[in-house]
Design a protein around this motif. Structure first.
Motif, PDB file in Angstrom:
ATOM      1  N   GLY A 193      43.235  33.890  57.663  1.00 38.90           N
ATOM      2  CA  GLY A 193      42.356  33.657  56.515  1.00 38.90           C
ATOM      3  C   GLY A 193      41.995  34.917  55.749  1.00 38.90           C
ATOM      4  N   THR A 194      42.642  36.033  56.052  1.00 39.42           N
ATOM      5  CA  THR A 194      42.403  37.266  55.304  1.00 39.42           C
ATOM      6  C   THR A 194      43.614  37.545  54.411  1.00 39.42           C
ATOM      7  OG1 THR A 194      43.334  38.700  57.025  1.00 39.42           O
ATOM      8  CG2 THR A 194      40.961  38.224  57.148  1.00 39.42           C
ATOM      9  N   PHE A 195      43.421  38.448  53.457  1.00 44.14           N
ATOM     10  CA  PHE A 195      44.518  38.857  52.593  1.00 44.14           C
ATOM     11  C   PHE A 195      44.374  40.333  52.271  1.00 44.14           C
ATOM     12  CE2 PHE A 195      41.273  38.159  49.420  1.00 44.14           C
ATOM     13  CZ  PHE A 195      41.533  39.121  48.447  1.00 44.14           C
ATOM     14  N   SER A 196      45.480  40.916  51.830  1.00 44.45           N
ATOM     15  CA  SER A 196      45.458  42.269  51.284  1.00 44.45           C
ATOM     16  C   SER A 196      46.209  42.235  49.959  1.00 44.45           C
ATOM     17  CB  SER A 196      46.097  43.270  52.253  1.00 44.45           C
ATOM     18  OG  SER A 196      47.445  42.931  52.501  1.00 44.45           O
ATOM     19  N   ALA A 197      45.731  43.022  49.009  1.00 42.92           N
ATOM     20  CA  ALA A 197      46.342  43.087  47.680  1.00 42.92           C
ATOM     21  C   ALA A 197      46.585  44.543  47.312  1.00 42.92           C
ATOM     22  CB  ALA A 197      45.429  42.436  46.641  1.00 42.92           C
ATOM     23  N   THR A 198      47.737  44.799  46.723  1.00 42.80           N
ATOM     24  CA  THR A 198      48.050  46.134  46.237  1.00 42.80           C
ATOM     25  C   THR A 198      48.404  46.054  44.769  1.00 42.80           C
ATOM     26  OG1 THR A 198      50.360  45.919  46.906  1.00 42.80           O
ATOM     27  CG2 THR A 198      48.874  46.958  48.479  1.00 42.80           C
ATOM     28  N   ASP A 199      48.026  47.080  44.017  1.00 43.45           N
ATOM     29  CA  ASP A 199      48.347  47.174  42.597  1.00 43.45           C
ATOM     30  C   ASP A 199      47.861  45.951  41.815  1.00 43.45           C
ATOM     31  OD1 ASP A 199      49.263  48.638  40.475  1.00 43.45           O
ATOM     32  OD2 ASP A 199      51.359  48.029  40.705  1.00 43.45           O
ATOM     33  N   TRP A 200      46.607  45.541  42.085  1.00 39.16           N
ATOM     34  CA  TRP A 200      46.035  44.341  41.451  1.00 39.16           C
ATOM     35  C   TRP A 200      45.874  44.577  39.952  1.00 39.16           C
ATOM     36  CZ3 TRP A 200      45.519  39.632  43.263  1.00 39.16           C
ATOM     37  CH2 TRP A 200      44.727  38.721  42.568  1.00 39.16           C
ATOM     38  N   PRO A 201      46.364  43.650  39.091  1.00 39.17           N
ATOM     39  CA  PRO A 201      46.252  43.852  37.645  1.00 39.17           C
ATOM     40  C   PRO A 201      44.883  43.440  37.104  1.00 39.17           C
ATOM     41  CG  PRO A 201      47.560  41.902  38.093  1.00 39.17           C
ATOM     42  CD  PRO A 201      47.201  42.497  39.425  1.00 39.17           C
ATOM     43  N   GLU A 202      44.400  44.198  36.136  1.00 38.12           N
ATOM     44  CA  GLU A 202      43.209  43.830  35.372  1.00 38.12           C
ATOM     45  C   GLU A 202      43.694  43.497  33.966  1.00 38.12           C
ATOM     46  OE1 GLU A 202      39.575  46.168  37.408  1.00 38.12           O
ATOM     47  OE2 GLU A 202      40.744  47.358  36.023  1.00 38.12           O
ATOM     48  N   PHE A 203      43.237  42.362  33.438  1.00 37.82           N
ATOM     49  CA  PHE A 203      43.759  41.856  32.172  1.00 37.82           C
ATOM     50  C   PHE A 203      42.804  42.089  31.020  1.00 37.82           C
ATOM     51  CE2 PHE A 203      46.003  39.535  35.410  1.00 37.82           C
ATOM     52  CZ  PHE A 203      47.300  39.518  34.920  1.00 37.82           C
ATOM     53  N   ASN A 204      43.368  42.354  29.850  1.00 42.02           N
ATOM     54  CA  ASN A 204      42.613  42.517  28.611  1.00 42.02           C
ATOM     55  C   ASN A 204      43.468  41.961  27.482  1.00 42.02           C
ATOM     56  OD1 ASN A 204      40.880  43.213  26.587  1.00 42.02           O
ATOM     57  ND2 ASN A 204      41.292  45.384  26.665  1.00 42.02           N
ATOM     58  N   TYR A 205      43.519  40.630  27.376  1.00 42.33           N
ATOM     59  CA  TYR A 205      44.343  40.003  26.352  1.00 42.33           C
ATOM     60  C   TYR A 205      43.860  40.434  24.969  1.00 42.33           C
ATOM     61  CZ  TYR A 205      46.895  36.577  23.750  1.00 42.33           C
ATOM     62  OH  TYR A 205      47.739  35.983  22.869  1.00 42.33           O
ATOM     63  N   GLY A 253      42.832  46.065  47.361  1.00 38.60           N
ATOM     64  CA  GLY A 253      41.664  45.519  48.025  1.00 38.60           C
ATOM     65  C   GLY A 253      42.074  44.527  49.093  1.00 38.60           C
ATOM     66  N   SER A 254      41.089  43.993  49.763  1.00 37.12           N
ATOM     67  CA  SER A 254      41.333  42.990  50.792  1.00 37.12           C
ATOM     68  C   SER A 254      40.125  42.068  50.855  1.00 37.12           C
ATOM     69  CB  SER A 254      41.589  43.659  52.147  1.00 37.12           C
ATOM     70  OG  SER A 254      40.453  44.396  52.533  1.00 37.12           O
ATOM     71  N   GLY A 255      40.286  40.974  51.580  1.00 34.36           N
ATOM     72  CA  GLY A 255      39.196  40.018  51.689  1.00 34.36           C
ATOM     73  C   GLY A 255      39.648  38.769  52.406  1.00 34.36           C
ATOM     74  N   VAL A 308      43.872  28.076  45.526  1.00 31.54           N
ATOM     75  CA  VAL A 308      43.664  29.135  46.504  1.00 31.54           C
ATOM     76  C   VAL A 308      42.614  30.066  45.923  1.00 31.54           C
ATOM     77  CG1 VAL A 308      44.672  31.189  47.570  1.00 31.54           C
ATOM     78  CG2 VAL A 308      45.952  29.065  47.541  1.00 31.54           C
ATOM     79  N   ASN A 309      41.571  30.325  46.696  1.00 27.67           N
ATOM     80  CA  ASN A 309      40.526  31.238  46.259  1.00 27.67           C
ATOM     81  C   ASN A 309      40.654  32.548  47.031  1.00 27.67           C
ATOM     82  OD1 ASN A 309      38.143  31.845  44.731  1.00 27.67           O
ATOM     83  ND2 ASN A 309      37.033  31.749  46.658  1.00 27.67           N
ATOM     84  N   LEU A 310      40.755  33.667  46.286  1.00 26.99           N
ATOM     85  CA  LEU A 310      40.784  34.999  46.881  1.00 26.99           C
ATOM     86  C   LEU A 310      39.430  35.643  46.652  1.00 26.99           C
ATOM     87  CD1 LEU A 310      44.196  36.354  45.493  1.00 26.99           C
ATOM     88  CD2 LEU A 310      43.788  35.153  47.646  1.00 26.99           C
ATOM     89  N   SER A 311      38.756  36.038  47.727  1.00 25.99           N
ATOM     90  CA  SER A 311      37.457  36.711  47.631  1.00 25.99           C
ATOM     91  C   SER A 311      37.593  38.126  48.186  1.00 25.99           C
ATOM     92  CB  SER A 311      36.391  35.952  48.423  1.00 25.99           C
ATOM     93  OG  SER A 311      36.180  34.683  47.872  1.00 25.99           O
ATOM     94  N   PHE A 312      37.531  39.106  47.283  1.00 19.49           N
ATOM     95  CA  PHE A 312      37.645  40.502  47.688  1.00 19.49           C
ATOM     96  C   PHE A 312      36.361  40.954  48.367  1.00 19.49           C
ATOM     97  CE2 PHE A 312      40.942  40.256  44.505  1.00 19.49           C
ATOM     98  CZ  PHE A 312      41.923  41.119  44.981  1.00 19.49           C
ATOM     99  N   THR A 313      36.480  41.771  49.391  1.00 20.03           N
ATOM    100  CA  THR A 313      35.344  42.335  50.113  1.00 20.03           C
ATOM    101  C   THR A 313      35.063  43.724  49.546  1.00 20.03           C
ATOM    102  OG1 THR A 313      36.026  41.157  52.098  1.00 20.03           O
ATOM    103  CG2 THR A 313      34.474  42.965  52.394  1.00 20.03           C
ATOM    104  N   ASP A 314      33.831  43.940  49.075  1.00 19.94           N
ATOM    105  CA  ASP A 314      33.399  45.258  48.581  1.00 19.94           C
ATOM    106  C   ASP A 314      34.281  45.806  47.467  1.00 19.94           C
ATOM    107  OD1 ASP A 314      31.329  45.246  50.444  1.00 19.94           O
ATOM    108  OD2 ASP A 314      32.593  46.142  51.984  1.00 19.94           O
ATOM    109  N   LYS A 315      34.805  44.941  46.614  1.00 17.79           N
ATOM    110  CA  LYS A 315      35.663  45.392  45.514  1.00 17.79           C
ATOM    111  C   LYS A 315      35.524  44.403  44.372  1.00 17.79           C
ATOM    112  CE  LYS A 315      39.237  47.962  44.112  1.00 17.79           C
ATOM    113  NZ  LYS A 315      39.376  49.380  44.110  1.00 17.79           N
ATOM    114  N   GLN A 316      35.450  44.932  43.146  1.00 16.98           N
ATOM    115  CA  GLN A 316      35.421  44.083  41.965  1.00 16.98           C
ATOM    116  C   GLN A 316      36.474  44.570  40.981  1.00 16.98           C
ATOM    117  OE1 GLN A 316      31.395  43.956  40.443  1.00 16.98           O
ATOM    118  NE2 GLN A 316      31.021  42.114  41.640  1.00 16.98           N
TER     119      GLN A 316
END
Length: 113
Positions: A19-31, A41-43, A61-69
């Motif tokens: 039930g955990t995940f890790s993410a690398t190079d997560w994109p932030e969008f600005n259309y 991050g991870s969560g 699927v809901n991804l909830s990051f821990t200590d990261k926004q």
């Protein structure tokens, strides 16, 4: 759903059996500008099956990051949780979410490797 997913335009998410995940190079969008590299991050993740009487037929699927926004949409909202629709097949599942207004049809898509 367990496995590693490569994102479009960039980034990787690995969903683990516990039930955990890790993410690398997560994109932030600005259309309509290009997304920027947001980091890693991870969560925890959770699969929510679609309601039987819902107009929406896809599971979520809901991804909830821990200590990261991460910044989302117009770069004004900081979020630590992201919901993705699930589509495709059991062999080739995909997760997706609309980056901005659904009428614009810009999607953040992850495909299992």
């Amino acid at each position: 759903m367990i496995g590693t997913y490569r994102a479009d335009p960039f980034g990787t998410v690995t969903l683990k059996e516990d039930g955990t995940f890790s993410a690398t190079d997560w994109p932030e969008f600005n259309y309509p500008k290009k997304p920027k590299h947001g980091g890693h991050g991870s969560g925890t993740w959770k699969l929510r099956p679609a309601a039987k009487n819902s107009l929406m037929s896809d599971d979520d699927v809901n991804l909830s990051f821990t200590d990261k926004q991460f910044l989302d949409g117009d770069f004004q909202d900081q979020r630590s949780s992201f919901s993705f629709g699930v589509t495709g097949s059991r062999v080739k599942p995909r997760m997706y979410r609309f980056v901005t207004d659904p009428d614009i049809c810009e999607l953040h898509t992850l495909r299992r490797e």
